[in-house]
Scaffold this motif. Sequence first.
Motif, PDB file in Angstrom:
ATOM      1  N   LEU A  71      31.337  49.817  59.770  1.00  0.00           N
ATOM      2  CA  LEU A  71      30.557  49.831  59.898  1.00  0.00           C
ATOM      3  C   LEU A  71      30.083  51.074  59.079  1.00  0.00           C
ATOM      4  O   LEU A  71      28.691  50.986  58.659  1.00  0.00           O
ATOM      5  CB  LEU A  71      29.626  49.724  61.418  1.00  0.00           C
ATOM      6  CG  LEU A  71      29.714  48.864  62.119  1.00  0.00           C
ATOM      7  CD1 LEU A  71      29.401  48.707  63.459  1.00  0.00           C
ATOM      8  CD2 LEU A  71      29.418  47.106  61.348  1.00  0.00           C
ATOM      9  N   SER A 109      31.681  39.897  62.689  1.00  0.00           N
ATOM     10  CA  SER A 109      32.102  41.236  62.408  1.00  0.00           C
ATOM     11  C   SER A 109      32.122  40.522  60.846  1.00  0.00           C
ATOM     12  O   SER A 109      32.289  39.870  59.910  1.00  0.00           O
ATOM     13  CB  SER A 109      32.757  41.996  63.048  1.00  0.00           C
ATOM     14  OG  SER A 109      34.425  41.431  62.594  1.00  0.00           O
ATOM     15  N   HIS A 149      22.980  40.511  66.949  1.00  0.00           N
ATOM     16  CA  HIS A 149      23.220  40.141  67.692  1.00  0.00           C
ATOM     17  C   HIS A 149      22.724  39.342  68.782  1.00  0.00           C
ATOM     18  O   HIS A 149      22.921  38.071  69.831  1.00  0.00           O
ATOM     19  CB  HIS A 149      23.632  41.282  68.843  1.00  0.00           C
ATOM     20  CG  HIS A 149      24.502  41.418  70.417  1.00  0.00           C
ATOM     21  ND1 HIS A 149      24.873  42.762  70.921  1.00  0.00           N
ATOM     22  CD2 HIS A 149      24.778  40.098  71.206  1.00  0.00           C
ATOM     23  CE1 HIS A 149      25.753  41.817  71.544  1.00  0.00           C
ATOM     24  NE2 HIS A 149      25.337  40.858  71.759  1.00  0.00           N
ATOM     25  N   TRP A 189      23.143  45.242  62.412  1.00  0.00           N
ATOM     26  CA  TRP A 189      24.351  43.998  63.456  1.00  0.00           C
ATOM     27  C   TRP A 189      24.041  44.036  64.742  1.00  0.00           C
ATOM     28  O   TRP A 189      24.616  43.086  65.530  1.00  0.00           O
ATOM     29  CB  TRP A 189      25.467  44.763  62.479  1.00  0.00           C
ATOM     30  CG  TRP A 189      26.805  43.889  63.162  1.00  0.00           C
ATOM     31  CD1 TRP A 189      26.884  42.528  63.015  1.00  0.00           C
ATOM     32  CD2 TRP A 189      27.632  43.918  64.202  1.00  0.00           C
ATOM     33  NE1 TRP A 189      28.116  42.138  63.756  1.00  0.00           N
ATOM     34  CE2 TRP A 189      28.608  42.671  63.677  1.00  0.00           C
ATOM     35  CE3 TRP A 189      28.048  45.387  64.597  1.00  0.00           C
ATOM     36  CZ2 TRP A 189      29.927  43.024  64.814  1.00  0.00           C
ATOM     37  CZ3 TRP A 189      29.929  45.265  64.683  1.00  0.00           C
ATOM     38  CH2 TRP A 189      30.113  44.254  65.942  1.00  0.00           C
ATOM     39  N   GLY A 190      24.907  45.737  65.441  1.00  0.00           N
ATOM     40  CA  GLY A 190      25.253  45.485  66.769  1.00  0.00           C
ATOM     41  C   GLY A 190      23.563  44.988  67.659  1.00  0.00           C
ATOM     42  O   GLY A 190      23.606  44.285  68.665  1.00  0.00           O
ATOM     43  N   LEU A 197      33.868  40.423  70.772  1.00  0.00           N
ATOM     44  CA  LEU A 197      34.025  41.562  69.209  1.00  0.00           C
ATOM     45  C   LEU A 197      32.446  41.952  69.857  1.00  0.00           C
ATOM     46  O   LEU A 197      31.335  43.314  69.017  1.00  0.00           O
ATOM     47  CB  LEU A 197      33.562  41.116  67.847  1.00  0.00           C
ATOM     48  CG  LEU A 197      34.947  41.108  67.482  1.00  0.00           C
ATOM     49  CD1 LEU A 197      34.946  40.305  66.038  1.00  0.00           C
ATOM     50  CD2 LEU A 197      36.225  41.880  67.083  1.00  0.00           C
ATOM     51  N   SER A 198      31.807  41.591  70.475  1.00  0.00           N
ATOM     52  CA  SER A 198      30.027  42.162  71.030  1.00  0.00           C
ATOM     53  C   SER A 198      30.290  43.067  72.117  1.00  0.00           C
ATOM     54  O   SER A 198      31.668  43.216  72.748  1.00  0.00           O
ATOM     55  CB  SER A 198      29.151  40.565  72.065  1.00  0.00           C
ATOM     56  OG  SER A 198      29.685  39.447  71.428  1.00  0.00           O
TER      57      SER A 198
END
Lengths: 218, 266
Positions: free
Chosen positions: B62, B57, B83, B78-79, B42-43
Amino acid sequence: MATSTPPAKLELRPPPYPLDALEPHMSQNTMSFHWGKHHRAYVDNLNKQIVGTELQGKSLEDVMIRTYNKGDLLPPFNNAAQVWNHDFFWDSMKPGGGGKPSGELLKAIERDFGSFEKFSEEFRSAAATQFGSGWAWLVYTVNPRPSDGKELLVLKTPNAVNPLVLGYTALLTIDVWEHAYYLDYQNRRPDYISIFMEKLVSWDAVSAKLEVAKSRVA
Amino acid sequence: MGSFSLHASCLAKHNLPWSNGCSQNLNSLRIPALQQRGPGFLSRKASKILAFYGLKSPPYALDALEPYMSKRLLETHWGEHHHGYVEGLNKQLEKNDILYSYTLDELVKVTYNNGNPLPEFNNAAQVWNHDFFWESMQPGGGGMPELGLLQQIEKDFGSFTNFKEKFIEASLSLFGSGWVWLVLKRQEKRLEVVKTSNAVNPIAWDDIPLMSLDTWEHAYYQDYKHDRGKYVNAFMNHLVSWHVVTARIIRAEAFVNLGEPKIPVA
């Protein structure tokens, strides 16, 4: 008629330049929150904490060192130290800053780090690897004299701790609390550090502080 | 992203989801986010290294927490941050033959090393902490807990209002970066509000976290700037998922005896 009395409360000192003077490297938006809200809150909250106590009326440095209490922090320390740290941080920068130091300061850096580039690398690394909130510093130390004879060191400190309470003389600092760079750089702390080094550092201020420090030892 | 769906007809036939009759369901079977693991599929950025942990996630889109926590903030938090911790941890685990075999829980406890943390601790704990934090929130959250959980809160704090005040006070007084937790203390068998600095997490000393609030500045700065108070109130009133906290305390009661069940006397 009356003898001069110590200040009833500590004041928020403005940076030595207008809030938009460091654009685009440190935006006016950032400065208006960083100085206008965070720094101001530390001053206001410190005054609230010390009013009516024996700390009221003492100088900022005095309050800071007393409340550091040899590491067993008293409640006003965080606010006092953060006031001091931010005053020092604004002084560490200037519009049109960056570049390289010169004269005695450059000599000292080259002597103690090998080269300016090596110092820069160490300083940036300290700033980037301070986990959580804190500061990175260039400091001057003679007492105690380190065994390798070096006078200049790079340090990193957590939260509000600063080299003064640890017995060093501070020459330069960068704030790596997230509030210092989040609006302009978000999570990109290394970019913020690079821009600080290349465009913001006031080597004049650092040189002046080194001279003062040396004259006290001589 | 997070929904668990089976056709009702499949269940009616008493077929297991993975048997032939329901095989088409398997393709549309979405494993709840709580169970997703894997090589960072999911990255958004491809990992060039062997990935031991994936970026889980949040169990909602989001933008689902708007306006209390913006899409833009979640994309960064989050991203980029979460991450970054996953990538950092994977890089460290590449070099460590022993640590890579632990589960994330075990990794956090082992690298905490009784307060003398190993280099992997910050990354491992921050991965754990952020997984837990996303799951502690939901769209349309806030409000009050119910039933047994409410009773336990009233027992240990006096009232829900008292608990809420304590939690908010802890969030505002936490200096620097850290987390505020509602925790079930294993030894004392009671709920408490606990503050921790940086990456520290109560599972390190074997307590059971039930809910957390991220008070690192990156958790709120884009939406609330310096106003941590507004952020904390938004969390308590609109984001915290009491359903999740209930599920967690139910599970915790398998390990911690919170008192005799009320058995009616004949």
